[in-house]
Design an enzyme around this catalytic site. Sequence first.
Site, PDB file in Angstrom:
ATOM      1  N   ASP A   6       0.866  -1.189   0.000  1.00  0.00           N
ATOM      2  CA  ASP A   6       0.000   0.000   0.000  1.00  0.00           C
ATOM      3  C   ASP A   6       0.904   1.241   0.000  1.00  0.00           C
ATOM      4  O   ASP A   6       1.709   1.422   0.922  1.00  0.00           O
ATOM      5  CB  ASP A   6      -0.915  -0.022   1.237  1.00  0.00           C
ATOM      6  CG  ASP A   6      -1.960   1.094   1.227  1.00  0.00           C
ATOM      7  OD1 ASP A   6      -1.722   2.157   0.614  1.00  0.00           O
ATOM      8  OD2 ASP A   6      -3.022   0.901   1.844  1.00  0.00           O
ATOM      9  N   ASP A 105      -3.425   2.289  -5.485  1.00  0.00           N
ATOM     10  CA  ASP A 105      -2.184   2.256  -4.704  1.00  0.00           C
ATOM     11  C   ASP A 105      -1.989   0.983  -3.895  1.00  0.00           C
ATOM     12  O   ASP A 105      -1.209   0.974  -2.948  1.00  0.00           O
ATOM     13  CB  ASP A 105      -2.078   3.505  -3.814  1.00  0.00           C
ATOM     14  CG  ASP A 105      -2.969   3.423  -2.588  1.00  0.00           C
ATOM     15  OD1 ASP A 105      -4.001   2.742  -2.638  1.00  0.00           O
ATOM     16  OD2 ASP A 105      -2.616   4.040  -1.577  1.00  0.00           O
ATOM     17  N   GLU A 106      -2.683  -0.082  -4.276  1.00  0.00           N
ATOM     18  CA  GLU A 106      -2.566  -1.335  -3.531  1.00  0.00           C
ATOM     19  C   GLU A 106      -2.404  -2.529  -4.455  1.00  0.00           C
ATOM     20  O   GLU A 106      -3.056  -2.597  -5.495  1.00  0.00           O
ATOM     21  CB  GLU A 106      -3.833  -1.585  -2.701  1.00  0.00           C
ATOM     22  CG  GLU A 106      -4.025  -0.600  -1.583  1.00  0.00           C
ATOM     23  CD  GLU A 106      -5.383  -0.736  -0.911  1.00  0.00           C
ATOM     24  OE1 GLU A 106      -6.142  -1.668  -1.243  1.00  0.00           O
ATOM     25  OE2 GLU A 106      -5.670   0.119  -0.065  1.00  0.00           O
TER      26      GLU A 106
HETATM   27  N1  DCP Z   1      -8.532   8.842  -2.391  1.00  0.00           N
HETATM   28  C1  DCP Z   1      -9.459   9.840  -2.693  1.00  0.00           C
HETATM   29  N2  DCP Z   1     -10.537  10.074  -1.853  1.00  0.00           N
HETATM   30  C2  DCP Z   1     -10.690   9.342  -0.716  1.00  0.00           C
HETATM   31  C3  DCP Z   1      -9.743   8.321  -0.393  1.00  0.00           C
HETATM   32  C4  DCP Z   1      -8.665   8.099  -1.259  1.00  0.00           C
HETATM   33  O1  DCP Z   1      -9.339  10.507  -3.730  1.00  0.00           O
HETATM   34  N3  DCP Z   1     -11.723   9.591   0.104  1.00  0.00           N
HETATM   35  C5  DCP Z   1      -7.366   8.633  -3.300  1.00  0.00           C
HETATM   36  C6  DCP Z   1      -6.214   9.510  -2.848  1.00  0.00           C
HETATM   37  C7  DCP Z   1      -5.279   8.582  -2.134  1.00  0.00           C
HETATM   38  C8  DCP Z   1      -5.512   7.263  -2.861  1.00  0.00           C
HETATM   39  O2  DCP Z   1      -6.884   7.282  -3.281  1.00  0.00           O
HETATM   40  O3  DCP Z   1      -3.942   9.034  -2.195  1.00  0.00           O
HETATM   41  C9  DCP Z   1      -5.235   6.044  -2.008  1.00  0.00           C
HETATM   42  O4  DCP Z   1      -6.132   5.975  -0.908  1.00  0.00           O
HETATM   43  P1  DCP Z   1      -5.702   5.541   0.560  1.00  0.00           P
HETATM   44  O5  DCP Z   1      -6.955   5.345   1.328  1.00  0.00           O
HETATM   45  O6  DCP Z   1      -4.729   4.419   0.502  1.00  0.00           O
HETATM   46  O7  DCP Z   1      -5.017   6.856   1.154  1.00  0.00           O
HETATM   47  P2  DCP Z   1      -3.555   7.419   1.088  1.00  0.00           P
HETATM   48  O8  DCP Z   1      -2.668   6.592   0.223  1.00  0.00           O
HETATM   49  O9  DCP Z   1      -3.669   8.857   0.708  1.00  0.00           O
HETATM   50  O10 DCP Z   1      -3.102   7.351   2.601  1.00  0.00           O
HETATM   51  P3  DCP Z   1      -2.413   6.188   3.471  1.00  0.00           P
HETATM   52  O11 DCP Z   1      -1.000   6.609   3.678  1.00  0.00           O
HETATM   53  O12 DCP Z   1      -3.180   6.183   4.746  1.00  0.00           O
HETATM   54  O13 DCP Z   1      -2.530   4.902   2.710  1.00  0.00           O
HETATM   55 CA    CA Z   2      -2.281   4.327   0.541  1.00  0.00          CA
HETATM   56 CA    CA Z   3      -4.945   2.295   0.000  1.00  0.00          CA
END
Ligand code: DCP
Ligand code: CA
Ligand code: CA
Length: 362
Positions: A6, A105-106
Amino acid sequence: MVLFLDLDYFFAQVEEVEKPEYRDRPLVVCVYSGRTESSGVVSSANYVARRYGVKAGMPIRLAMGKLPSDSVYLPVRMEHYLKVSRDVMDIARKYSAKMRVESVDEAVLDVTEVVDGSFDKAREHAAKLKTEILERKSLKCSVGVAPNRVLAKMAAEAAKPDGLKVVNPEEVGVFLAGQPVEALPGVGHKTKSLLEDLGVRTVADLGRLDIDVLENVFGPKKARYVYLASRGLFDEPVQERGAAKQVSRILTLKRNTRSLDEVEHALAKALTQVLNRLSSLRMAATRLGIIVITSEIKTFTKQVEIRPGSSYDELMRLLRSMLQQVLSENPSLMLRRLGVRMSGLLSLTGQSTLTAWSEHES
Ligand code: DCP
Ligand code: CA
Ligand code: CA
């Protein structure tokens, strides 16, 4: 044995890496609705911004109220993140032939054979993957290794940020016991509150419930999942997905409404999720549709032909206009749920086609 990858604060991290002058400042990537200068929602926040209580899904204006004045606000560059995502997935794919891209991202990889079933070797394997992603793309990620996919995802979550956590079979019981129920993938607000009614707060509490009790509340399929997952036993092989014919996502609105402003966020979120899905499937769509479910549970749909390389903004514009049409054709209709469907899918397997597609609009 499963390895779950992730990427940390993905969209925000991509921006941070490419714009080092913003390092160490609160940084948020925003989906601007265009209504006013600051209307829209936060899509991703770096860890500095998170310390001020800012998180994904929050209105930009609320985030601005929490953040100091030197904070950085950047608009989403979806096509670009999809390209970066594909590069990372291409790196990950070298670490096991059995891999499935779960989202933008996973990824989940079955590494059993690659490491001869050894959790120690799996740790080294995962550390190499982290290093290669950092060296080649300058991106930090979190990785979990565990006996199955659900546990590996939870391990990755527990390892964030920039972590690596291995949960070997002997550690599963202890690892799970300390977690709240919502740490189980698939347990959201609704499931959590139904479980609370049963007196269940932790995964350990859940592990003491009979399957019959769970079936009465959740039905057989979800009950089976929750029952097995809470015991660390839910397992399914890691497989690439079959060919999809359409990709759709439907969201429930906070309240019934006819206001385009109020549904803008749901529409953007559904579209983002559909585009992420398409990207991970390496497909492009030639049709875009809107799905409207009314307060009386009636369904209306509309669709238009699109050029496969259409930009995010163009797609949003088309969705708004289809929604406007549905609303004006049905003056008493109240929106309850709203969805986006993309169909007429084309496979984009050749790298050159892919690049051409993702960089078509700029
Ligand atoms: N995303 C989005 N709106 C949301 C959740 C996520 O547009 N409500 C998009 C932006 C994030 C990506 O999807 O960068 C991946 O989601 P994640 O939930 O994995 O969040 P992050 O990667 O940003 O944070 P973390 O470090 O907690 O994984
Ligand atoms: Ca993430
Ligand atoms: Ca994620």
